[in-house]
Design an enzyme around this catalytic site. Structure first.
Site, PDB file in Angstrom:
ATOM      1  N   TYR A 181      53.218  47.422  44.549  1.00  0.00           N
ATOM      2  CA  TYR A 181      52.929  48.366  45.666  1.00  0.00           C
ATOM      3  C   TYR A 181      52.020  49.282  45.246  1.00  0.00           C
ATOM      4  O   TYR A 181      51.064  49.245  44.148  1.00  0.00           O
ATOM      5  CB  TYR A 181      54.340  49.113  46.231  1.00  0.00           C
ATOM      6  CG  TYR A 181      53.843  49.542  47.525  1.00  0.00           C
ATOM      7  CD1 TYR A 181      53.759  48.896  48.577  1.00  0.00           C
ATOM      8  CD2 TYR A 181      54.147  51.115  47.812  1.00  0.00           C
ATOM      9  CE1 TYR A 181      53.264  49.459  49.921  1.00  0.00           C
ATOM     10  CE2 TYR A 181      54.054  51.581  49.004  1.00  0.00           C
ATOM     11  CZ  TYR A 181      53.544  50.627  50.045  1.00  0.00           C
ATOM     12  OH  TYR A 181      53.077  50.995  51.399  1.00  0.00           O
ATOM     13  N   ARG A 228      43.792  52.161  58.330  1.00  0.00           N
ATOM     14  CA  ARG A 228      43.840  53.389  57.443  1.00  0.00           C
ATOM     15  C   ARG A 228      44.757  52.912  56.393  1.00  0.00           C
ATOM     16  O   ARG A 228      46.048  53.248  56.156  1.00  0.00           O
ATOM     17  CB  ARG A 228      44.409  54.697  58.277  1.00  0.00           C
ATOM     18  CG  ARG A 228      44.482  55.738  57.556  1.00  0.00           C
ATOM     19  CD  ARG A 228      45.344  56.966  57.876  1.00  0.00           C
ATOM     20  NE  ARG A 228      46.781  56.461  58.081  1.00  0.00           N
ATOM     21  CZ  ARG A 228      47.557  56.514  56.662  1.00  0.00           C
ATOM     22  NH1 ARG A 228      47.030  56.863  55.952  1.00  0.00           N
ATOM     23  NH2 ARG A 228      48.830  55.991  56.958  1.00  0.00           N
ATOM     24  N   LYS A 256      55.422  45.937  51.263  1.00  0.00           N
ATOM     25  CA  LYS A 256      56.563  46.594  51.851  1.00  0.00           C
ATOM     26  C   LYS A 256      57.609  45.725  51.951  1.00  0.00           C
ATOM     27  O   LYS A 256      59.013  46.154  51.631  1.00  0.00           O
ATOM     28  CB  LYS A 256      56.287  47.507  53.136  1.00  0.00           C
ATOM     29  CG  LYS A 256      55.179  48.264  53.098  1.00  0.00           C
ATOM     30  CD  LYS A 256      55.883  49.725  53.022  1.00  0.00           C
ATOM     31  CE  LYS A 256      55.009  50.853  53.079  1.00  0.00           C
ATOM     32  NZ  LYS A 256      55.610  52.102  52.929  1.00  0.00           N
ATOM     33  N   GLU A 280      52.689  50.086  60.185  1.00  0.00           N
ATOM     34  CA  GLU A 280      52.260  50.562  58.665  1.00  0.00           C
ATOM     35  C   GLU A 280      50.602  50.602  58.648  1.00  0.00           C
ATOM     36  O   GLU A 280      49.879  49.719  59.041  1.00  0.00           O
ATOM     37  CB  GLU A 280      52.705  49.202  57.964  1.00  0.00           C
ATOM     38  CG  GLU A 280      52.731  50.041  56.481  1.00  0.00           C
ATOM     39  CD  GLU A 280      53.473  50.865  56.224  1.00  0.00           C
ATOM     40  OE1 GLU A 280      53.335  51.991  55.263  1.00  0.00           O
ATOM     41  OE2 GLU A 280      54.846  50.941  56.584  1.00  0.00           O
ATOM     42  N   ASP A 281      50.234  51.898  58.199  1.00  0.00           N
ATOM     43  CA  ASP A 281      48.923  52.123  58.160  1.00  0.00           C
ATOM     44  C   ASP A 281      47.842  51.905  59.276  1.00  0.00           C
ATOM     45  O   ASP A 281      46.792  51.270  59.358  1.00  0.00           O
ATOM     46  CB  ASP A 281      48.261  51.364  56.942  1.00  0.00           C
ATOM     47  CG  ASP A 281      48.885  51.970  55.517  1.00  0.00           C
ATOM     48  OD1 ASP A 281      49.656  52.879  55.717  1.00  0.00           O
ATOM     49  OD2 ASP A 281      48.567  51.357  54.458  1.00  0.00           O
ATOM     50  N   ASP A 318      56.664  54.196  59.200  1.00  0.00           N
ATOM     51  CA  ASP A 318      56.799  54.614  57.865  1.00  0.00           C
ATOM     52  C   ASP A 318      55.852  55.828  57.417  1.00  0.00           C
ATOM     53  O   ASP A 318      56.270  56.770  56.538  1.00  0.00           O
ATOM     54  CB  ASP A 318      56.662  53.531  56.810  1.00  0.00           C
ATOM     55  CG  ASP A 318      57.178  53.811  55.363  1.00  0.00           C
ATOM     56  OD1 ASP A 318      58.192  54.421  55.347  1.00  0.00           O
ATOM     57  OD2 ASP A 318      56.606  53.540  54.510  1.00  0.00           O
ATOM     58  N   ASP A 319      54.535  55.875  57.844  1.00  0.00           N
ATOM     59  CA  ASP A 319      53.606  56.971  57.621  1.00  0.00           C
ATOM     60  C   ASP A 319      54.193  58.258  58.060  1.00  0.00           C
ATOM     61  O   ASP A 319      53.951  59.124  57.705  1.00  0.00           O
ATOM     62  CB  ASP A 319      52.203  56.460  57.907  1.00  0.00           C
ATOM     63  CG  ASP A 319      51.833  55.289  57.308  1.00  0.00           C
ATOM     64  OD1 ASP A 319      51.824  55.018  56.091  1.00  0.00           O
ATOM     65  OD2 ASP A 319      51.597  54.312  58.095  1.00  0.00           O
ATOM     66  N   ASN A 359      48.097  58.707  48.553  1.00  0.00           N
ATOM     67  CA  ASN A 359      47.896  57.430  47.666  1.00  0.00           C
ATOM     68  C   ASN A 359      46.500  56.876  47.917  1.00  0.00           C
ATOM     69  O   ASN A 359      46.043  57.054  48.846  1.00  0.00           O
ATOM     70  CB  ASN A 359      49.031  56.395  48.182  1.00  0.00           C
ATOM     71  CG  ASN A 359      50.464  56.799  47.777  1.00  0.00           C
ATOM     72  OD1 ASN A 359      50.529  57.422  46.632  1.00  0.00           O
ATOM     73  ND2 ASN A 359      51.261  56.728  48.562  1.00  0.00           N
TER      74      ASN A 359
END
Length: 615
Positions: free
Chosen positions: A163, A216, A234, A306-307, A329-330, A471
């Site tokens: 990850y 993103r 993930k 996610e993202d 999650d973000d 990150n």
């Protein structure tokens, strides 16, 4: 000739058991089509056919269509190519005889522990992190249980490999290192038939889907179809850290194009070569996807966004949170793990959450998500209205401090944080004006917590709490060394990506990692074991409190506000139990009756990667 082939095949089938006999009917029907052998299409014909060419492939010309027949049974060569059941050299003598493995393996027998030791030795020889990543992905594709055993037993060493930060580089180069599909790709080409595409996935009992559209990826921007590395990574953690079965996990990438010109010109790019679809076309594809997911997998399948870019992330969460079991999650996972750090840090900095003032650099999905959950927790503990608790929290975006005079030009998710204050452009000036006790970076822009900013925080805080969460490591707002050095060793520091311990003034400081991996695997497990049908903020608060409770005095003595990852499975079980208990309390659980001991029940539901013995 044909009769000889049939006789030989029948003898083979009689010598095998069970599943292989089921394939005889299929194979037999295939043999009806090889009558051409009896009509002279053998090696003499010049096509390279003959008795051994059972399917007639060699005797076909290049423009003739052939059928890709396969016989799939868990024995022999096929067994060694099945990652779920393959044990490599760990097959014992009895298994090698029973499953036709004699001669297919070297004579040595290596148990799982020895295999693990060998793989770790090999991984440590690689100097390039991406090489370790590809080696781990190769292992996952050939020996699933060994992959997860390795990851569980060496989680602190391998988490940065599978990850963040290494997964970021992997996504950037995904087209070049692509070997085989690890999840489902749903593009605009599949519009109108997404349900059929979902049915192509071999596993049917899916419990968790992680989906991205690649717009993103971490702090790296639009990586299009190559964002698949994120859902894959993930879900590896869902299994290793949360114990969700690998077969119950499905990584999905929604490909609507990319605005990344470099990728569009890259000959190895694996996605659609077009600009991103937006508006109605985008919304219709996502709506068809969400409808198909629920239709194919049921009400209780967890869909983790996610993202996604900010504008889509908030809209999707708001649109589907009332009709589907969805989690971003973000927005929510990051918020939960940071809130946990805030709760735990109170033992080091003193006071209650309501006594502190929070300043964020970054007002996107992570920043506003964290801010809202902190405000909710303060409201819960003080019984003050949410509108009041929000006033303890300030956000800075690319245009400066978010203040009420900017309200008309703000995106809807920023408006709750527009407080009365004169405009402030620079972060350091905002720090001096607001005098926060907590500084949180979610900007995705590296090196923004400058020496002047850290020194300002240290000037009015005995123990400034500094979280550089962006990150991968290259995008972190500051390094651990900078935070400790510029604060003269007084900062309590945590980051999104890992940093090595730092020695300052004769003392060793161990930086914490506010990694979402603390929360989402246990959170997802809690939803699964309770049979949750919706996600609510109260469940996120329950997860945060459970994680904070796992920080020991020994951790505090090192300046840590998060427990070590070595105990992550026990931590995940505690989080799962807390989340499940809150789900039952809210009346959103469908797994009835409620188990008496939810911690033990969570642990009993966790996937184990230990090799099984075969009959």
């Amino acid at each position: 000739m044909l009769s000889l082939i049939r006789q030989s095949f029948l003898k083979l089938v009689k010598g095998r058991k069970g599943a292989e006999r089921k394939n005889f009917a299929v194979m037999s029907s295939t043999l009806k089509n090889v009558g051409d052998f009896e009509n002279g299409l053998d090696s003499k014909s010049g096509y390279g056919g003959g008795v051994k060419d059972v399917y007639g492939e060699d005797s076909a010309t290049e423009d003739q269509l052939i059928t890709p027949w396969t016989v799939s049974v868990a024995s022999g060569y096929t067994l060694l190519r099945d990652p779920r059941y393959n044990k490599g050299l760990a097959f014992i003598e009895k298994e090698r005889d029973a499953h036709y493995l004699r001669g297919l393996l070297p004579p040595a027998i290596l148990n799982q522990e020895l295999q693990e030791k060998r793989i770790m030795h090999n991984l440590r020889q690689y100097e390039v992190p991406l090489h370790r990543y590809t080696a781990m992905m190769d292992l996952q594709e050939r020996n699933e249980r060994l992959f997860y055993k390795l990851l569980i037993d060496n989680v602190e060493e391998l988490l940065p490999v599978v990850y963040t930060p290494t997964v970021g580089e992997a996504c950037q180069k995904y087209g070049s290192i692509y070997r085989r599909p690890q999840g489902l790709y749903i593009s605009l080409k599949e519009k109108g038939k997404i349900l059929e595409v979902l049915k192509n996935w071999p596993e049917k009992a899916i419990q968790v889907i992680v989906v991205t559209d690649g717009e993103r990826i971490l702090g790296l921007g639009d990586l299009g179809c190559q964002g698949m590395g994120i859902p894959v990574g993930k879900l590896s953690l869902y299994t290793a850290l949360g114990g969700v079965r690998p077969s119950a996990c499905l990584p999905i990438t929604i490909d609507v194009g990319t605005n990344n010109e470099k990728l569009l010109k890259d000959e190895f790019y694996i996605g659609l070569r077009q600009k991103r679809a937006t508006g109605k076309e985008y919304a219709e594809l996502l709506d068809e996807f969400m409808t198909a997911v629920k239709q194919n997998y049921g009400e209780k399948v967890l869909v983790q966004f996610e993202d996604f870019a900010n504008h889509n992330a908030f809209d999707l969460l708001a649109k589907y949170s009332s009709t589907h079991l969805v989690f971003n999650d973000d927005i929510q996972g990051t918020a939960s793990v940071v809130l946990s750090g805030m709760i735990a840090s109170l033992k080091l900095v003193g006071g209650t959450l309501a006594d502190h003032t929070f300043l964020f650099l970054g007002a996107g999905e992570a920043g506003t998500g964290i801010a809202e959950l902190i405000a909710l927790e303060i409201s819960k503990r003080t019984e003050a209205p949410l509108e009041e608790t929000r006033k303890k929290i300030w956000l800075v975006d690319s245009k400066g401090l978010i203040v009420s005079s900017r309200s008309e030009s703000l995106q809807h998710f920023k408006k709750p944080w527009a407080h009365v204050h004169e405009p402030v452009k620079e972060l350091v000036d905002a720090v001096k004006a607001i005098k926060p006790t907590v500084l949180i970076g979610t900007s995705g822009v590296g090196k923004t917590f400058t020496k002047e900013v850290i020194e300002a925080m240290a000037s009015f805080n005995e123990k400034p709490l500094i979280l550089a969460l962006s990150n991968p490591t290259s995008q972190s707002e500051c390094t651990a060394e900078e935070a400790y050095t510029w604060s003269k060793g007084r900062a309590i520091f945590a980051s999104g990506s890992p940093f090595d311990p730092v020695e300052y003034d004769g003392k060793v400081f161990v930086p914490g990692q506010a990694n979402n991996a603390y929360i989402f695997p246990g959170f997802g497990l809690g939803l699964i074991i309770s049979g949750a049908i919706r996600v609510r903020d109260e469940m996120l608060l329950a997860a945060s409190e459970a994680l904070a409770a796992q920080v020991t005095q020994e951790n505090y003595d090192k300046g840590l506000i998060y427990p070590p990852f070595t105990n992550i499975r026990k931590i995940s079980a505690q989080i799962a139990a807390n989340v499940a208990a809150k789900t039952y309390e809210l009346g959103l659980a469908s797994h009835l009756p409620q188990p008496k001991d939810l911690v033990k029940y969570a642990e009993s539901c966790m996937y184990s990667p230990i090799y099984r013995n075969y009959r």
